[in-house]
Design an enzyme around this catalytic site. Structure first.
Site, PDB file in Angstrom:
ATOM      1  N   SER A  23       6.088   5.975   6.446  1.00 23.24           N
ATOM      2  CA  SER A  23       4.923   5.580   7.244  1.00 23.24           C
ATOM      3  C   SER A  23       5.111   5.772   8.749  1.00 23.24           C
ATOM      4  O   SER A  23       4.189   6.238   9.422  1.00 23.24           O
ATOM      5  CB  SER A  23       4.545   4.133   6.935  1.00 23.24           C
ATOM      6  OG  SER A  23       4.037   4.028   5.628  1.00 23.24           O
ATOM      7  N   LYS A  72       2.814  -8.556   0.218  1.00 26.89           N
ATOM      8  CA  LYS A  72       1.382  -8.233   0.140  1.00 26.89           C
ATOM      9  C   LYS A  72       0.510  -9.421  -0.276  1.00 26.89           C
ATOM     10  O   LYS A  72      -0.661  -9.493   0.114  1.00 26.89           O
ATOM     11  CB  LYS A  72       1.153  -7.065  -0.826  1.00 26.89           C
ATOM     12  CG  LYS A  72       1.678  -5.737  -0.301  1.00 26.89           C
ATOM     13  CD  LYS A  72       1.355  -4.617  -1.262  1.00 26.89           C
ATOM     14  CE  LYS A  72       1.817  -3.277  -0.717  1.00 26.89           C
ATOM     15  NZ  LYS A  72       1.448  -2.159  -1.600  1.00 26.89           N
ATOM     16  N   ALA A 133       1.485  -6.023 -11.801  1.00 25.53           N
ATOM     17  CA  ALA A 133       0.294  -6.736 -11.332  1.00 25.53           C
ATOM     18  C   ALA A 133       0.565  -7.371  -9.974  1.00 25.53           C
ATOM     19  O   ALA A 133       0.013  -8.414  -9.648  1.00 25.53           O
ATOM     20  CB  ALA A 133      -0.117  -7.800 -12.341  1.00 25.53           C
TER      21      ALA A 133
END
EC number: 1.1.1.25
Length: 291
Positions: A23, A72, A133
């Site tokens: 990134s 996150k 998940a």
């Protein structure tokens, strides 16, 4: 370096581990290409440092930050607002700072779908088996369902993420036309059966990334069939153990997470700068580099 001056705005990346990330290369080259006065730096931030790191976004008047594993979901209580997709997914990978107000977004799901489209692949109306998940798997599942995937079989360990997996299935079945089911990853026969009937298998776990780079959830090539897609969200290493197994099976389309990283980055870039990332230029730069 002549771009860096007293007016340069800082954008961060907060995750652990993160030194492998592409990134900073992607965003700093995009800033330079467009002549934008931003700098993007990676910070190794785990859950225990996360609250203070988020405070630093405000304190230092940073423009924002990307967020990756394991932060996150943990970051959400420290933010002021969530955009609808992030709220639905319960996960954030991009934070934008508007005069001290921090808004969380998720661009992972759109990045995943756009990366498939970039390869000329369309999974709408098809079945997907998805492992994971967490902060990547959740937005992937929800965006895929919103975009028209017909059926998603979600596999997860009976661990801390199981409750999130249950929420994902409930949201998808309530809010979309997609049929979602939840399965125990420990049940290998069920896992094998669902993959066999799927058009795409996506691994959205951290298996295959350091320190688990020698591992894969699928070790037997016979689990895959030729006319399918195998997608690993990991991109470092460039070829994961899962990808090697899929190639051994002769799978037509075997992809790593580099294209997803590029497209989710382009979405974040737009949120921070208001400008379109020069995606073709960055794609050539990233895909031509040896890993």
């Amino acid at each position: 370096m002549e771009r860096i001056d007293g007016h340069t705005l800082l954008i961060g990346l907060m995750a652990y581990p993160i030194r492998h990330s592409m990134s900073p290369t992607m965003h700093n080259n995009a800033f330079a290409k467009l002549g934008l006065n931003y700098a993007y730096l990676a910070f190794e931030i785990d859950n225990d440092k996360l609250e203070k790191a988020v405070d630093a976004i405000r304190t230092l008047d940073m423009r924002g930050s990307n967020v990756s594993m394991p932060n996150k979901q943990k970051i959400i209580p420290y933010l002021d607002k969530l955009d609808p997709a992030a709220k639905m997914a319960g996960a954030v990978n991009t934070v934008v700072n508007d005069n001290g107000v921090l808004t969380g977004y998720t661009t992972d799901g759109t990045g995943f779908m756009k990366s498939l489209a970039d390869e000329g692949l369309d999974i709408r109306g098809k079945k997907m088996t998805l492992a994971g998940a967490g902060g990547a798997g959740t937005p992937i599942a929800i965006q895929a369902a919103l975009d028209g995937v017909k059926e998603i079989s979600i596999f997860n360990l009976d661990d801390a993420q199981w409750e999130q997996a249950e929420k994902n299935v409930e949201i998808i079945n309530r809010e979309t036309d997609c049929k979602a089911t939840l399965h125990h990853l420990e049940d290998k026969e069920d896992f094998k059966k669902e993959i066999a009937s799927s058009y795409i298998y996506c691994d959205a776990t951290g298996v295959g990334m350091k320190p688990l780079e020698n591992m894969t959830l699928v070790e037997d090539p016979s689990w895959f069939h030729k006319d399918m897609i195998v997608f690993d969200t990991v991109y470092a290493p460039r070829e994961t153990k899962l990808m090697k197994v899929a190639k051994e099976a002769g799978v037509d389309h075997v992809l790593n997470g580099l294209g997803m990283m590029l497209e989710q980055g382009a979405e974040a870039f737009k949120l921070w700068t208001g400008e379109d990332m020069p995606v073709d230029y960055i794609r050539e730069l990233l895909f031509s580099e040896d890993n």
